[in-house]
Design a protein around this motif. Structure first.
Motif, PDB file in Angstrom:
ATOM      1  N   THR A   1       0.564  -1.159   0.158  1.00 35.71           N
ATOM      2  CA  THR A   1      -0.301  -0.212   0.122  1.00 35.71           C
ATOM      3  C   THR A   1       0.655   1.338   0.121  1.00 35.71           C
ATOM      4  O   THR A   1       0.624   2.537  -0.472  1.00 35.71           O
TER       5      THR A   1
ATOM      6  N   LYS B   1       0.442   5.052  -3.146  1.00 31.69           N
ATOM      7  CA  LYS B   1       0.301   4.741  -2.658  1.00 31.69           C
ATOM      8  C   LYS B   1       1.569   6.733  -3.367  1.00 31.69           C
ATOM      9  O   LYS B   1       1.257   7.629  -3.319  1.00 31.69           O
TER      10      LYS B   1
ATOM     11  N   ASP C   1      -8.010   6.818  -4.644  1.00 33.28           N
ATOM     12  CA  ASP C   1      -7.594   5.205  -4.062  1.00 33.28           C
ATOM     13  C   ASP C   1      -8.997   4.957  -3.491  1.00 33.28           C
ATOM     14  O   ASP C   1     -10.265   5.403  -2.509  1.00 33.28           O
TER      15      ASP C   1
ATOM     16  N   ASN D   1     -10.580   0.892  -2.357  1.00 31.64           N
ATOM     17  CA  ASN D   1     -10.836  -0.223  -0.794  1.00 31.64           C
ATOM     18  C   ASN D   1     -11.507  -1.223  -0.901  1.00 31.64           C
ATOM     19  O   ASN D   1     -13.015  -1.549  -1.583  1.00 31.64           O
TER      20      ASN D   1
ATOM     21  N   ASP E   1      -6.705  -1.126  -3.426  1.00 28.56           N
ATOM     22  CA  ASP E   1      -5.675  -0.967  -2.593  1.00 28.56           C
ATOM     23  C   ASP E   1      -6.827  -2.851  -2.340  1.00 28.56           C
ATOM     24  O   ASP E   1      -8.203  -2.552  -2.665  1.00 28.56           O
TER      25      ASP E   1
ATOM     26  N   CYS F   1      -3.161  -3.958  -5.560  1.00 36.78           N
ATOM     27  CA  CYS F   1      -2.734  -4.624  -4.340  1.00 36.78           C
ATOM     28  C   CYS F   1      -3.238  -5.606  -3.271  1.00 36.78           C
ATOM     29  O   CYS F   1      -4.485  -4.858  -3.444  1.00 36.78           O
TER      30      CYS F   1
END
Length: 198
Positions: free
Chosen positions: A31, A35, A46, A48, A81, A110
């Motif tokens: 992460t 970033k 961004d 998740n 992420d 990721c």
């Protein structure tokens, strides 16, 4: 992960726009690395995968951002992420977005579990897929030395050895253990009371 960082820096310096797939156990810098790439370009979307996992996210937020020109003239950066949490349907839709907007976007995905990433996306990221695994002892010692300077705390060699051994090469674990010891707690209390990522 010097070799991985050097490869990504070479892409950035050469102006190559790639999609990156970073995988490995929790707490190894995936992460942070992703970033850092976004920070270089100034801004990024961004997301998740635990929260933004469905196909509607791909068709909405991601596709809208991917087709929009950046105000800086650079690429759009879309960071995903916990990518393994996205549904297969969402991943399939994302694969098409990757293809359609590769000239305008850099995608960074990721994941802790690369086996949950569909093969077409893995193929799309061939050559820019990096395993970020546990660190070698020397790298952990360097990290802890830097942390000691920041915290203005010195660990004994015995404490340093135990931190490295108990962390099992995972930087997040090493930092958690180091902080707890610096706060005056014993190594035993760290291991018994903390959530370790192994």
């Amino acid at each position: 992960h010097d070799e991985i960082i050097a490869a990504i820096q070479a892409d950035i310096e050469a102006g190559r726009r790639k999609s990156y797939l970073l995988y490995g156990p929790p707490g190894t810098g995936k992460t942070s690395t992703g970033k850092a790439i976004g920070t270089h370009y100034g801004a990024m979307l961004d997301l998740n995968g635990s929260d933004d996992k469905g196909i509607d996210v791909v068709r909405g937020k991601i596709k809208t951002r991917a087709r929009t020109a950046s105000i800086t003239g650079g690429p759009q950066v879309i960071f995903l992420d916990e990518f393994e949490e996205m549904t297969n349907q969402a991943q399939s839709a994302l694969k098409r977005v990757l293809e359609d907007f590769e000239d305008n976007c850099i995608f960074i995905m990721c994941t802790n579990n690369i086996n949950k990433v569909i093969e077409p996306i893995r193929n799309r990221c061939e050559g820019s897929t990096y395993y970020m695994g546990p660190l070698a002892r020397d790298d952990l010692e360097m990290l802890l030395t830097d942390v000691c300077e920041t915290m203005e705390h010195q660990f004994t060699q015995d404490e340093m050895d135990r931190i490295i051994r108990l962390s099992r090469g995972l930087p997040r674990n090493a930092l958690l253990i180091a902080q707890t010891i610096a706060d005056g707690n014993s190594v035993a209390s760290v291991v018994n009371g903390a959530e370790m990522f192994w």
